[in-house]
Design a protein around this motif. Structure first.
Motif, short mmCIF file in Angstrom:
data_model
loop_
_atom_site.label_atom_id
_atom_site.label_comp_id
_atom_site.label_asym_id
_atom_site.label_seq_id
_atom_site.Cartn_x
_atom_site.Cartn_y
_atom_site.Cartn_z
N THR A 1 -0.45 -1.81 -2.36
CA THR A 1 -0.91 -0.56 -2.27
C THR A 1 -0.83 0.46 -3.35
O THR A 1 0.21 0.44 -4.09
CB THR A 1 -0.23 0.41 -1.10
OG1 THR A 1 -0.58 -0.48 0.22
CG2 THR A 1 -0.36 1.74 -0.81
N ASN B 1 3.28 -3.85 0.58
CA ASN B 1 2.83 -3.81 1.88
C ASN B 1 3.79 -4.72 2.72
O ASN B 1 3.25 -5.45 3.57
CB ASN B 1 1.54 -4.81 1.91
CG ASN B 1 0.33 -3.74 1.18
OD1 ASN B 1 0.46 -2.78 0.99
ND2 ASN B 1 -0.64 -4.66 0.71
N HIS C 1 -2.67 3.02 4.60
CA HIS C 1 -1.50 2.71 4.98
C HIS C 1 -0.87 3.64 5.84
O HIS C 1 -0.78 4.77 5.60
CB HIS C 1 -0.84 2.52 3.65
CG HIS C 1 0.28 1.49 3.76
ND1 HIS C 1 0.58 0.50 2.57
CD2 HIS C 1 1.15 1.32 4.45
CE1 HIS C 1 1.68 -0.15 2.95
NE2 HIS C 1 2.20 0.32 4.12
#
Length: 271
Positions: A2, A233, A139
């Motif tokens: 991310t 992640n 996310h």
């Protein structure tokens, strides 16, 4: 992985101990932040102070919302949508605590706790995840607690909210992973934030002393490890050594954990 640089990130509970650290550290990463908490004045003051210290990143907006009911969550969503900017990362950080025997805590107090700690993250995730699924990008980060793995005396309500948030995070992860939407749940130990001074009630509230700050973790280090987990992640993040050890004992040596918990209880009770 991310990407945090230039990512649009919404942080709830941004005025709290973890919220301030998240704000500071995400600005250092170059993120673009939307801050939310109960007081817009407090948010604006915090934003001004931090941006004088951290010159990277950007605070896009400060939004005052009460997340203790459905309308507050909807209001936050609507105000963020009005900015016409897609949220890349939602950090459900807002939370409250209390301490007391289950039957001695006023019902309105523990019901409010469940609203803020569990239902608000569920509601906000439901609102924001639809756009993330459409974009095939996003996310969701849920700041749970080690109390979501091991419940101490006097923390039945708090633990219930954090166990619930762990279960929700795992289920959400399974549902959205095929759409390239990530989910991270974070389980910190007691940290040096205002939640340590939560309201106490009844018998247990009178016999336990305050949790020693010397035994609590540094919120800056906790959030630093949290963001590393988000970047990688990770579904489950145990951001301090105590959290790592306790979840390990909970899984593999529960009797030993119970013994250690009893010793801690004796240490914290007033003599």
């Amino acid at each position: 992985m991310t990407q945090l640089e230039k990512a649009v990130i919404l942080i709830t509970g941004a005025s709290g101990g973890f919220g301030q650290e998240l704000t500071r550290q995400l600005l250092e990463y170059g993120s673009r932040l939307i801050l939310s908490d109960l007081s817009e004045a407090a948010l604006l003051k915090q934003a001004q102070t931090i941006q004088q210290q951290v010159t990277t990143g950007e605070i896009i907006a400060c939004i005052a919302c009460d997340l203790s009911d459905l309308q507050g969550c909807q209001t936050l969503y609507d105000q963020v949508k009005a900015l016409n900017i897609s949220v890349d990362i939602l950090i459900n950080n807002a939370g409250i605590g209390l301490f007391g025997r289950m039957d001695e805590v006023p019902p309105d107090k523990w019901e409010q706790l469940m609203q803020v700690n569990l239902l608000a993250p569920m509601r906000l995730s439901t609102l924001f995840v639809a756009d993330m699924i459409t974009r095939r990008k996003g996310h969701i980060v849920n700041i749970s607690s080690l109390a979501g793995w091991a419940a101490l005396e006097g923390m039945a309500h708090y633990a219930a909210s954090k166990y619930g948030l762990r279960g929700f995070s795992e289920g959400l992860y399974s549902e959205v992973k095929t759409y390239n939407v990530q989910v991270t749940a974070v389980y910190p130990f007691f940290s040096r934030t205002p939640i340590l001074q939560s309201q106490r009630y009844g018998t247990l509230g009178s016999i336990y002393q305050d949790y020693p700050l010397s035994m609590a973790t540094d919120p800056a280090q906790v959030m630093r490890q949290t963001l590393k987990g988000v970047i990688n992640n990770q579904l489950h993040v145990f951001p301090d050594i105590t959290a790592k050890w306790i979840q390990f004992l909970k899984r593999y040596f529960p009797d030993l954990l119970d013994w250690l918990r009893e010793r801690l209880d004796k240490k914290l009770k007033k003599r």
